[in-house]
Design a protein around this motif. Structure first.
Motif, short mmCIF file in Angstrom:
data_model
loop_
_atom_site.label_atom_id
_atom_site.label_comp_id
_atom_site.label_asym_id
_atom_site.label_seq_id
_atom_site.Cartn_x
_atom_site.Cartn_y
_atom_site.Cartn_z
N TYR A 171 17.59 -21.20 15.23
CA TYR A 171 17.37 -22.64 15.07
C TYR A 171 15.94 -22.93 14.60
N ALA A 172 14.98 -22.18 15.10
CA ALA A 172 13.59 -22.36 14.66
C ALA A 172 13.46 -22.03 13.17
N ALA A 173 14.10 -20.97 12.74
CA ALA A 173 14.06 -20.60 11.32
C ALA A 173 14.71 -21.69 10.46
N LEU A 174 15.83 -22.21 10.94
CA LEU A 174 16.52 -23.28 10.22
C LEU A 174 15.64 -24.53 10.16
N SER A 175 14.98 -24.85 11.24
CA SER A 175 14.11 -26.03 11.30
C SER A 175 12.92 -25.88 10.35
N ILE A 176 12.35 -24.69 10.30
CA ILE A 176 11.21 -24.44 9.41
C ILE A 176 11.65 -24.56 7.95
N GLU A 177 12.80 -24.01 7.64
CA GLU A 177 13.32 -24.10 6.26
C GLU A 177 13.57 -25.56 5.87
N TYR A 178 14.17 -26.32 6.79
CA TYR A 178 14.43 -27.74 6.53
C TYR A 178 13.11 -28.49 6.32
N THR A 179 12.14 -28.26 7.19
CA THR A 179 10.85 -28.93 7.08
C THR A 179 10.18 -28.59 5.75
N GLU A 180 10.26 -27.33 5.36
CA GLU A 180 9.66 -26.91 4.10
C GLU A 180 10.30 -27.64 2.91
N LYS A 181 11.63 -27.72 2.91
CA LYS A 181 12.33 -28.41 1.83
C LYS A 181 12.01 -29.91 1.83
N LEU A 182 11.97 -30.50 3.01
CA LEU A 182 11.67 -31.93 3.11
C LEU A 182 10.26 -32.23 2.63
N LEU A 183 9.29 -31.41 3.04
CA LEU A 183 7.91 -31.61 2.60
C LEU A 183 7.77 -31.43 1.09
N ALA A 184 8.46 -30.43 0.54
CA ALA A 184 8.41 -30.21 -0.91
C ALA A 184 8.97 -31.43 -1.64
N ASN A 210 19.23 -33.85 5.02
CA ASN A 210 19.57 -34.13 6.42
C ASN A 210 20.99 -33.70 6.75
N GLN A 211 21.92 -33.99 5.85
CA GLN A 211 23.32 -33.60 6.07
C GLN A 211 23.46 -32.09 6.12
N ASP A 212 22.78 -31.42 5.20
CA ASP A 212 22.83 -29.96 5.16
C ASP A 212 22.26 -29.37 6.45
N PHE A 213 21.13 -29.91 6.90
CA PHE A 213 20.52 -29.43 8.15
C PHE A 213 21.46 -29.65 9.33
N PHE A 214 22.08 -30.83 9.39
CA PHE A 214 23.00 -31.12 10.48
C PHE A 214 24.18 -30.15 10.46
N GLN A 215 24.76 -29.92 9.30
CA GLN A 215 25.91 -29.01 9.19
C GLN A 215 25.54 -27.59 9.59
N GLN A 216 24.38 -27.12 9.11
CA GLN A 216 23.96 -25.77 9.45
C GLN A 216 23.63 -25.65 10.94
N SER A 217 23.04 -26.71 11.51
CA SER A 217 22.75 -26.71 12.95
C SER A 217 24.04 -26.65 13.76
N GLN A 218 25.03 -27.39 13.31
CA GLN A 218 26.32 -27.41 14.00
C GLN A 218 26.98 -26.03 13.93
N LYS A 219 26.94 -25.39 12.76
CA LYS A 219 27.52 -24.05 12.62
C LYS A 219 26.78 -23.06 13.51
N LEU A 220 25.46 -23.20 13.55
CA LEU A 220 24.65 -22.31 14.39
C LEU A 220 25.00 -22.49 15.87
N ALA A 221 25.16 -23.73 16.29
CA ALA A 221 25.52 -24.00 17.69
C ALA A 221 26.89 -23.40 18.02
N GLU A 222 27.84 -23.57 17.12
CA GLU A 222 29.18 -23.01 17.35
C GLU A 222 29.14 -21.48 17.41
N SER A 223 28.38 -20.89 16.50
CA SER A 223 28.24 -19.43 16.48
C SER A 223 27.57 -18.94 17.75
#
Length: 123
Positions: free
Chosen positions: A23-36, A94-107
């Motif tokens: 989740y931390a890796a996913l959050s960092i990737e999302y933050t990086e894309k959002l900042l870019a 945001n949608q992509d982050f939410f979907q990936q977070s949901q998949k990560l939680a399920e996994s």
């Protein structure tokens, strides 16, 4: 003589550490894309604003003023489209982050259930 106790860390890794790291890796990737995206947007707006200021400085007569005012209509339309496109990018991120977070939680839940079942079977 002391009896040694061994603790299997695999369930702990599966239930807590692994998912937290993912989740931390996913959050960092999302933050990086959002900042870019935000930096690109800010640069485009700044460049456009500076170009408008330069055009304003070039007005020398009534024809130049008329041309500038006519250009403002195109500028407003272009900026409106840019705002819309930028908003769509952020919504998509945001949608992509939410979907990936949901998949990560399920996994993570599935892995935790498997680890718990494995530990229960060993006991």
């Amino acid at each position: 003589m002391m009896k040694t106790f061994s603790f299997d860390t695999k369930p702990f890794e599966a239930m807590l550490v692994g998912p937290a790291r993912a989740y931390a890796a996913l959050s960092i990737e999302y933050t990086e894309k959002l900042l870019a995206t935000q930096f690109d947007t800010a640069k485009a707006y700044a460049d456009t604003g500076l170009a408008q200021a330069r055009e304003l400085l070039e007005i020398r007569d009534a024809d130049g003023l008329r041309s500038y005012v006519e250009g403002q209509q195109k500028f407003a339309k272009d900026m409106n489209e840019r705002f819309k496109g930028d908003a769509e990018k952020v919504v998509s991120l945001n949608q992509d982050f939410f979907q990936q977070s949901q998949k990560l939680a399920e996994s993570s839940l599935n892995q935790a259930q498997q680890a718990t079942a494995s530990q229960t079977a060993k006991a």
